[in-house]
Design a protein around this motif. Structure first.
Motif, PDB file in Angstrom:
ATOM      1  N   THR A 495      30.544 -43.202 -44.627  1.00  0.00           N
ATOM      2  CA  THR A 495      30.345 -42.203 -43.627  1.00  0.00           C
ATOM      3  C   THR A 495      31.057 -42.413 -42.321  1.00  0.00           C
ATOM      4  O   THR A 495      30.664 -43.546 -42.022  1.00  0.00           O
ATOM      5  CB  THR A 495      28.841 -41.510 -43.817  1.00  0.00           C
ATOM      6  N   VAL A 496      31.278 -41.222 -41.440  1.00  0.00           N
ATOM      7  CA  VAL A 496      31.780 -41.633 -40.278  1.00  0.00           C
ATOM      8  C   VAL A 496      30.461 -41.914 -39.429  1.00  0.00           C
ATOM      9  O   VAL A 496      30.786 -42.779 -38.365  1.00  0.00           O
ATOM     10  CB  VAL A 496      32.360 -40.317 -39.595  1.00  0.00           C
ATOM     11  N   ALA A 501      29.902 -45.793 -32.151  1.00  0.00           N
ATOM     12  CA  ALA A 501      30.244 -45.148 -31.036  1.00  0.00           C
ATOM     13  C   ALA A 501      31.458 -46.048 -30.395  1.00  0.00           C
ATOM     14  O   ALA A 501      31.159 -47.021 -30.233  1.00  0.00           O
ATOM     15  CB  ALA A 501      29.054 -44.833 -30.103  1.00  0.00           C
ATOM     16  N   PHE A 502      32.475 -45.189 -29.943  1.00  0.00           N
ATOM     17  CA  PHE A 502      33.646 -45.761 -29.143  1.00  0.00           C
ATOM     18  C   PHE A 502      34.385 -46.548 -30.279  1.00  0.00           C
ATOM     19  O   PHE A 502      35.432 -47.177 -29.655  1.00  0.00           O
ATOM     20  CB  PHE A 502      33.045 -46.497 -28.032  1.00  0.00           C
ATOM     21  N   SER A 503      34.064 -46.530 -31.471  1.00  0.00           N
ATOM     22  CA  SER A 503      34.804 -47.470 -32.501  1.00  0.00           C
ATOM     23  C   SER A 503      35.924 -46.649 -32.951  1.00  0.00           C
ATOM     24  O   SER A 503      35.902 -45.367 -33.249  1.00  0.00           O
ATOM     25  CB  SER A 503      33.993 -48.194 -33.271  1.00  0.00           C
ATOM     26  N   TYR A 519      33.909 -36.654 -33.366  1.00  0.00           N
ATOM     27  CA  TYR A 519      34.880 -37.815 -33.301  1.00  0.00           C
ATOM     28  C   TYR A 519      36.111 -36.984 -32.529  1.00  0.00           C
ATOM     29  O   TYR A 519      36.235 -35.785 -32.649  1.00  0.00           O
ATOM     30  CB  TYR A 519      35.100 -38.533 -34.396  1.00  0.00           C
ATOM     31  N   ARG A 520      37.182 -38.016 -32.039  1.00  0.00           N
ATOM     32  CA  ARG A 520      38.165 -37.338 -31.784  1.00  0.00           C
ATOM     33  C   ARG A 520      39.445 -37.864 -32.463  1.00  0.00           C
ATOM     34  O   ARG A 520      39.470 -38.995 -32.877  1.00  0.00           O
ATOM     35  CB  ARG A 520      38.458 -37.244 -30.082  1.00  0.00           C
ATOM     36  N   VAL A 533      35.269 -42.597 -32.802  1.00  0.00           N
ATOM     37  CA  VAL A 533      33.760 -42.001 -32.870  1.00  0.00           C
ATOM     38  C   VAL A 533      33.301 -41.780 -31.324  1.00  0.00           C
ATOM     39  O   VAL A 533      33.288 -42.794 -30.728  1.00  0.00           O
ATOM     40  CB  VAL A 533      32.951 -42.692 -33.774  1.00  0.00           C
ATOM     41  N   LEU A 534      32.886 -40.541 -31.142  1.00  0.00           N
ATOM     42  CA  LEU A 534      32.114 -40.621 -29.921  1.00  0.00           C
ATOM     43  C   LEU A 534      30.845 -40.662 -29.811  1.00  0.00           C
ATOM     44  O   LEU A 534      30.162 -40.348 -30.971  1.00  0.00           O
ATOM     45  CB  LEU A 534      32.573 -38.971 -29.296  1.00  0.00           C
TER      46      LEU A 534
END
Length: 538
Positions: A495-496, A501-503, A519-520, A533-534
């Motif tokens: 899963t996401v 984070a930031f990966s 995420y963006r 991922v934010l």
């Protein structure tokens, strides 16, 4: 005395040139077909991408036994070849394909050497030239798969057996080479090597009284020596995973035969081989018929028996794929040389009762005109995606007009210099031009340009080169391309939310549902997205 030696130098030079000329001419014939490209290269999914990615895992990790972290179902020969190419030339599509390309060139020369023994120098050269312009053969000489390297080893074994028969004084050396070649074939292609070994039985048993190969212990010794790399790998793998290392090899073969991946008829190769080797399969069938009539008096059990037994084996094997039949293509080329030479002699004599060459010439002319008309229609359609095929159609259409023009010029305008050599060239040249143009357009090297263009984007490339990329439920045929073109590979997660984070991560929009973690999207290629991922809002 010195004068005589000096006088003989030009003659000696001519002899040397005559000896090496067939090899030089064959290299001049094949190398452009292997090298022409559009300047862009991208891997084919699925098989080539898998071999490239697994070899990269081996190269990056330095683990040449089992870098995948689990029991593997294939012997490591192809991975070792490609990983070695990575060591020598760096990680690239060129390195993936160079082992097959080299093996293809060597196999071509072996076909010439085998043809010299069982046919003649003329037919041997013709067979090698025909093999070069068989579509499927040329395609796999330019793909990073183990098929062509295995066939090279099979041809090396056959040539060595023939040399052992011709030179009894060096029989043990040649028999040892033959055995080692077949043993190494297991390292490269696992149990698939036993199909051509079984196909050799008509020659080994039927002509045993003459060559006595089966009674030669050195042949079996060589086979065992050839198996040493495989046994070493199995032993090292057994130290990690126990008996599962052996079981997985057998289970894979059983699965391939009991659970076919593709629903194909037992007649699959009946139509697939003629299509993928057009027009040479037709001439090969004629050569097979001539072989049955003992046109080849001494080695017909090899030239005819081998392809027939192998064809039956492949047809009975429940998983039927086009590239499984590649081991037949050198023999199709040799049989096609026999059939085409027979027609060439009829052409030379100009027999009116046996007007097959005339009818074939006119049929090719009609086909050429149809291809020209089809090319014109495609050009008028003005579709950029298929216009490159119109170029091939135009070249082939013009090429097929050579044959009727040669026939008409010789027998209607009395141009007697247009001998059978010109008529035979009229068959080879259109195929060579078509494949050369196809290579120049990138059809043999740039299989997934969309992916390659995506990975060459500066923003995407900078991220991939400097950050580990996680894989979130990434599946599908083209996922192997993501694996290969991602140099710093992160973990495989479900899963996401498991991605820090930031990966960065790859996700498959067809398989991955939406998650609460935000995420963006940094980029997308087909149904795959590269995301960052934010952090969660607090």
């Amino acid at each position: 005395m010195l004068y005589r030696l000096h006088f003989l130098q030009p003659l000696w030079r001519q002899i040397r040139i005559a000896t090496v000329f067939p090899y030089i001419s064959l290299l001049v014939w094949i190398l452009p077909l292997l090298l022409f490209s559009s300047g862009q290269n991208s891997l084919m999914a699925h098989d080539e991408g898998l071999y490239a990615w697994r070899s990269r895992r081996m190269f990056d990790s330095g683990d040449w036994i089992a870098p995948w972290g689990n029991i593997h179902h294939k012997t490591p020969g192809p991975y070792w070849l490609i990983a070695t190419a990575y060591e020598l030339f760096g990680v690239s599509e060129f390195s993936v394909r160079i082992p097959s390309t080299i093996a293809g060139i060597l196999a071509l020369l072996l076909v010439y050497e085998i043809g010299k023994i069982i046919l003649s120098k003329k037919l041997a050269w013709l067979a090698a030239a025909i093999l070069s312009v068989e579509f499927l053969w040329l395609q796999y000489c330019r793909l990073g798969t183990p098929d062509v390297p295995m066939i090279f080893l099979v041809l090396l074994a056959i040539w060595s057996l023939l040399k052992a028969e011709l030179h009894p004084r060096y029989r043990y050396i040649w028999s040892f080479i033959a055995g080692v070649s077949l043993g190494l074939g297991f390292l490269v292609r696992s149990f698939m090597i036993f199909l051509p070994i079984i196909a050799l039985l008509p020659y080994l048993i039927g002509e045993h009284r003459r060559h006595r190969h089966l009674a030669n212990p050195i042949l079996y010794l060589g086979f065992v020596v050839g198996l040493i790399p495989t046994f070493s790998w199995l032993w090292l793998s057994w130290l990690r995973y126990g008996n599962g290392s052996f079981e997985e090899l057998f289970k894979f073969v059983i699965r391939q035969n009991s659970e076919p991946r593709y629903l194909t008829s037992i007649l699959f190769y009946v139509w697939n081989i003629p299509v993928k080797s057009f027009p040479w399969a037709g001439f090969g069938f004629l050569g097979l018929f001539l072989g049955f009539r003992r046109y080849i008096t001494r080695y017909h059990l090899l030239l005819v028996g081998f392809p027939l037994v192998l064809f039956v084996e492949l047809s009975l094997f429940s998983t039927r794929l086009a590239h499984y039949s590649l081991c037949l293509y050198p023999f199709i080329a040799m049989l096609a040389a026999v059939g085409l030479d027979w027609l060439g002699r009829i052409y030379q004599l100009g027999l009116t009762k046996q007007n097959i060459p005339r009818n074939l010439s006119y049929a090719c002319g009609v086909l050429g005109i149809l291809l020209l008309l089809a090319a014109i229609v495609i050009f008028a359609w003005d579709d950029a995606d298929i216009s490159k095929y119109a170029i091939i159609g135009l070249i082939v259409g013009l090429g097929w007009l050579i044959l009727p023009l040669i026939w008409i010029a010789r027998y209607h305008f009395d141009l007697k210099f247009l001998t059978a050599r010109y008529w035979l060239a009229g068959w080879l040249i259109p195929c060579w031009l078509a494949l050369a143009v196809a290579g120049n357009l990138g059809l043999f090297s740039d299989y997934n340009p969309l992916y390659k263009d995506f990975f060459q984007q500066r923003a995407i490339a900078s991220i991939l080169q400097t950050h580990p990329i996680y894989f979130v439920q990434v599946g599908g045929k083209n996922s192997v391309l993501l694996n290969f073109y991602t140099p710093v590979r992160g973990k495989q997660v479900d899963t996401v939310s498991q991605v820090p984070a930031f990966s960065y991560a790859w996700i498959d929009t067809k398989q991955t549902p939406r998650f609460s973690k935000s995420y963006r999207i940094l980029g997308a290629v087909q149904n795959y997205q590269l995301i960052q991922v934010l952090p969660q809002d607090r």
